[in-house]
Design an enzyme around this catalytic site. Structure first.
Site, PDB file in Angstrom:
ATOM      1  N   HIS A 152      44.417  42.938  32.084  1.00  0.00           N
ATOM      2  CA  HIS A 152      45.649  43.685  31.870  1.00  0.00           C
ATOM      3  C   HIS A 152      45.495  44.507  30.600  1.00  0.00           C
ATOM      4  CE1 HIS A 152      46.414  39.714  29.900  1.00  0.00           C
ATOM      5  NE2 HIS A 152      46.614  40.537  28.895  1.00  0.00           N
TER       6      HIS A 152
ATOM      7  N   ASP B 238      46.291  43.112  40.570  1.00  0.00           N
ATOM      8  CA  ASP B 238      46.360  44.514  40.160  1.00  0.00           C
ATOM      9  C   ASP B 238      47.661  45.182  40.596  1.00  0.00           C
ATOM     10  OD1 ASP B 238      43.610  44.247  39.237  1.00  0.00           O
ATOM     11  OD2 ASP B 238      43.131  44.193  41.368  1.00  0.00           O
TER      12      ASP B 238
ATOM     13  N   LYS C 268      51.323  43.835  36.715  1.00  0.00           N
ATOM     14  CA  LYS C 268      52.111  42.800  36.022  1.00  0.00           C
ATOM     15  C   LYS C 268      52.174  43.069  34.530  1.00  0.00           C
ATOM     16  CE  LYS C 268      49.232  39.607  37.610  1.00  0.00           C
ATOM     17  NZ  LYS C 268      48.457  40.288  38.634  1.00  0.00           N
TER      18      LYS C 268
ATOM     19  N   THR D  39      40.670  33.027  44.491  1.00  0.00           N
ATOM     20  CA  THR D  39      40.099  32.544  43.253  1.00  0.00           C
ATOM     21  C   THR D  39      40.301  31.022  43.215  1.00  0.00           C
ATOM     22  OG1 THR D  39      39.962  32.901  40.873  1.00  0.00           O
ATOM     23  CG2 THR D  39      42.187  33.013  41.842  1.00  0.00           C
TER      24      THR D  39
HETATM   25  P1  IMP Z   1      36.688  34.867  41.078  1.00  0.00           P
HETATM   26  O1  IMP Z   1      38.051  34.604  40.564  1.00  0.00           O
HETATM   27  O2  IMP Z   1      35.820  35.640  40.138  1.00  0.00           O
HETATM   28  O3  IMP Z   1      36.013  33.634  41.605  1.00  0.00           O
HETATM   29  O4  IMP Z   1      36.816  35.840  42.348  1.00  0.00           O
HETATM   30  C1  IMP Z   1      37.370  35.385  43.589  1.00  0.00           C
HETATM   31  C2  IMP Z   1      38.073  36.535  44.308  1.00  0.00           C
HETATM   32  O5  IMP Z   1      39.265  36.851  43.622  1.00  0.00           O
HETATM   33  C3  IMP Z   1      37.273  37.830  44.360  1.00  0.00           C
HETATM   34  O6  IMP Z   1      37.552  38.475  45.579  1.00  0.00           O
HETATM   35  C4  IMP Z   1      37.822  38.633  43.198  1.00  0.00           C
HETATM   36  O7  IMP Z   1      37.652  40.012  43.404  1.00  0.00           O
HETATM   37  C5  IMP Z   1      39.293  38.230  43.261  1.00  0.00           C
HETATM   38  N1  IMP Z   1      39.982  38.313  41.963  1.00  0.00           N
HETATM   39  C6  IMP Z   1      39.970  37.380  40.981  1.00  0.00           C
HETATM   40  N2  IMP Z   1      40.774  37.764  39.981  1.00  0.00           N
HETATM   41  C7  IMP Z   1      41.318  38.932  40.344  1.00  0.00           C
HETATM   42  C8  IMP Z   1      42.273  39.805  39.723  1.00  0.00           C
HETATM   43  O8  IMP Z   1      42.796  39.558  38.626  1.00  0.00           O
HETATM   44  N3  IMP Z   1      42.590  40.942  40.425  1.00  0.00           N
HETATM   45  C9  IMP Z   1      42.067  41.212  41.635  1.00  0.00           C
HETATM   46  N4  IMP Z   1      41.191  40.417  42.258  1.00  0.00           N
HETATM   47  C10 IMP Z   1      40.816  39.290  41.615  1.00  0.00           C
END
Ligand code: IMP
Length: 459
Positions: free
Chosen positions: A61, A33, A36, A274
């Site tokens: 985005h 966030d 980008k 992630t």
């Molecule tokens: P997942 O990618 O859904 O497995 O989430 C894993 C962690 O990454 C969590 O804390 C999400 O909030 C964070 N996360 C995943 N993608 C984003 C993103 O694009 N922006 C901010 N946080 C993200």
């Protein structure tokens, strides 16, 4: 056999930042966030191909179509340009569905008059996020919470099934790739192998956390998923070859990073990350294109820090200043709507991620949000159990306990949104920007003073 061409010689760009030869990557240097999308939007016109290489619809985005703003999660940002090829590389996990996935995005933007045809290419090697991955995501989070007796040790995922899909990619026997999805016979065979395994494991997990689980059937899933496959089939191809050929034809590629470096599965705040390679290091594996042609690696750094989900955040502001930044910066998740955990800018973290990415330039976003705060702070190191740490630690437990060491900087009260010239910025704002580049060791080439494409100051 043709070798990878050694040089991209074209330099016909509109933007001084992208005027060198080679491809360009735009990546986030914090926990996502950073804004980008605004930079991708600004620079897309200088490139022929826009390529995603990691993540899935956990990212978000916005693109502008006329006056309307659209939140996209999977479609690359060049999708609104009819003359750009948009590639979803093999490192991406694709939710194909029309309720939460790529078909939903396609439907929404075609309704607005955007034509999607040959300009969208999805790798046949990309893995598909299927409905049971979302169920699995939620069950794992619930099981972790149950094991620890609280939510503080859960990852706080976006619930989009991202981790379980990448896990299946590593397991192999339960994986379904986009190439399988569009081939009915293969899809049925893969589902016949996967469904019994999912039924056993998910039913057990659901029982463990006291939830209902609806048994999956091969026929039911096949009917649903093959219909999505039929619609997506014209877009699915060998994107590695496409990118290789584009490069050989002297075309320039913009690599659009999703999520951000501190969420990287190897180099982020593991396990609160992630499941993909979120930095420029992931471009090679996520596209099949060797990284030797990368000319520019632009790191986007928000002027403060935000994080969604669990995990350490040493500079987090749990006070009025934090509330103020969240409300002025509209810090609520694009994908989940969750309030973001905001804090002071952590320069130690940004220096680390700029090194990981090999950044050639920085972009700062969000500086306008800091207007009106009397004294600003940036983190220049940590203290951990009495010892000073000058580098970002590998261990999330150390980071969670570490106390930030702050450098204080004078704030500014002017509104910056209309300024377009670096020298017109208040002296304190310039000092803030210059502190970032000096500490990180990479020049700040663009200062964004608002979220619109026009609200950018080139240096
Ligand atoms: P997942 O990618 O859904 O497995 O989430 C894993 C962690 O990454 C969590 O804390 C999400 O909030 C964070 N996360 C995943 N993608 C984003 C993103 O694009 N922006 C901010 N946080 C993200």
């Amino acid at each position: 056999m043709t070798a990878t061409p050694d040089t991209i010689t074209r330099t016909d760009t509109k933007n001084p930042l992208t005027s060198g030869p080679g491809h360009c990557a735009i990546v986030g240097l914090q926990w996502g966030d950073e804004g980008k999308g605004q930079i991708v939007d600004l620079l897309t016109s200088d490139y022929d191909v826009v390529t995603r290489f990691n993540g899935g619809n956990n990212a978000g985005h916005s693109v502008h179509i006329g006056d309307e703003k659209f939140a996209l999660h999977l479609l690359p940002s060049g999708i609104t340009y009819s003359d750009k090829t948009n590639v979803i590389g093999n490192g991406v996990v694709v939710d194909p569905s029309p309720d939460t996935g790529i078909l939903k995005e396609i439907d929404r933007i075609t309704e607005r008059g955007v034509t999607i045809g040959n300009n969208l290419r999805i790798s046949d090697r990309a893995h598909a996020v299927l409905p049971y991955h979302k169920v699995e995501d939620a069950l794992y989070e619930a099981a972790a919470s149950k094991a620890m007796g609280n939510d503080s040790d859960t990852i706080g995922t976006t619930g989009r099934g991202i981790g379980p899909c990448y896990a299946d990619k590593a397991y192999r026997s339960t994986a379904i790739r986009m190439g399988d999805l569009v081939d009915a016979d293969k899809l049925r065979a893969k589902l016949s192998k996967t469904v019994p395994i999912k039924n056993v494991t998910l039913a057990a997990l659901a029982a463990h956390v006291g939830r209902e689980f609806e048994t999956l059937t091969v026929d039911g899933l096949f009917d649903q998923v093959s219909a999505w496959g039929k619609r997506l089939a014209p877009h699915v191809c060998d994107t590695r070859r496409l990118l290789f050929d584009a490069q050989a034809a002297n075309k320039r590629i913009l690599f659009e990073g999703a999520n951000a470096a501190l969420l990287d599965v190897d180099h982020g705040t593991y396990p609160f990350v992630t499941s993909s390679s979120t930095s420029a290091l992931g471009i090679g594996t996520g596209t099949g294109l060797p990284p030797k042609q990368l000319g520019q690696i632009i790191g986007v750094c928000k002027s403060y820090t935000s994080r969604v989900g669990g995990g350490p955040h040493p500079t987090e502001l749990l006070n009025e200043t934090g509330e103020h930044i969240r409300s002025v910066g509209k810090e609520f998740g694009t994908t989940t709507g969750r309030p973001r955990r905001v804090g002071w800018l952590d320069l130690t973290a940004v220096r680390y991620t700029a090194q990981l990415n090999g950044c050639t330039a920085l972009v700062t976003t969000g500086i306008s949000v800091l207007s009106g705060i009397e004294t600003l702070k940036v983190c220049v190191g940590y203290t951990y159990r009495g010892t000073r740490l000058d580098d970002f630690p590998a261990d999330a437990d150390i980071l969670a306990e570490a106390e930030p060491i702050y450098q204080e900087l004078e704030g500014f009260s002017e509104t910056l949104g209309e300024l377009r010239d670096y020298d017109a910025l208040p002296a304190a704002a310039k000092r803030y920007v210059e502190t970032i580049e000096q500490f990180v060791g990479v020049p700040v080439r663009i200062v964004c003073v608002g979220p619109k494409r026009s609200q950018t100051i080139m240096r």
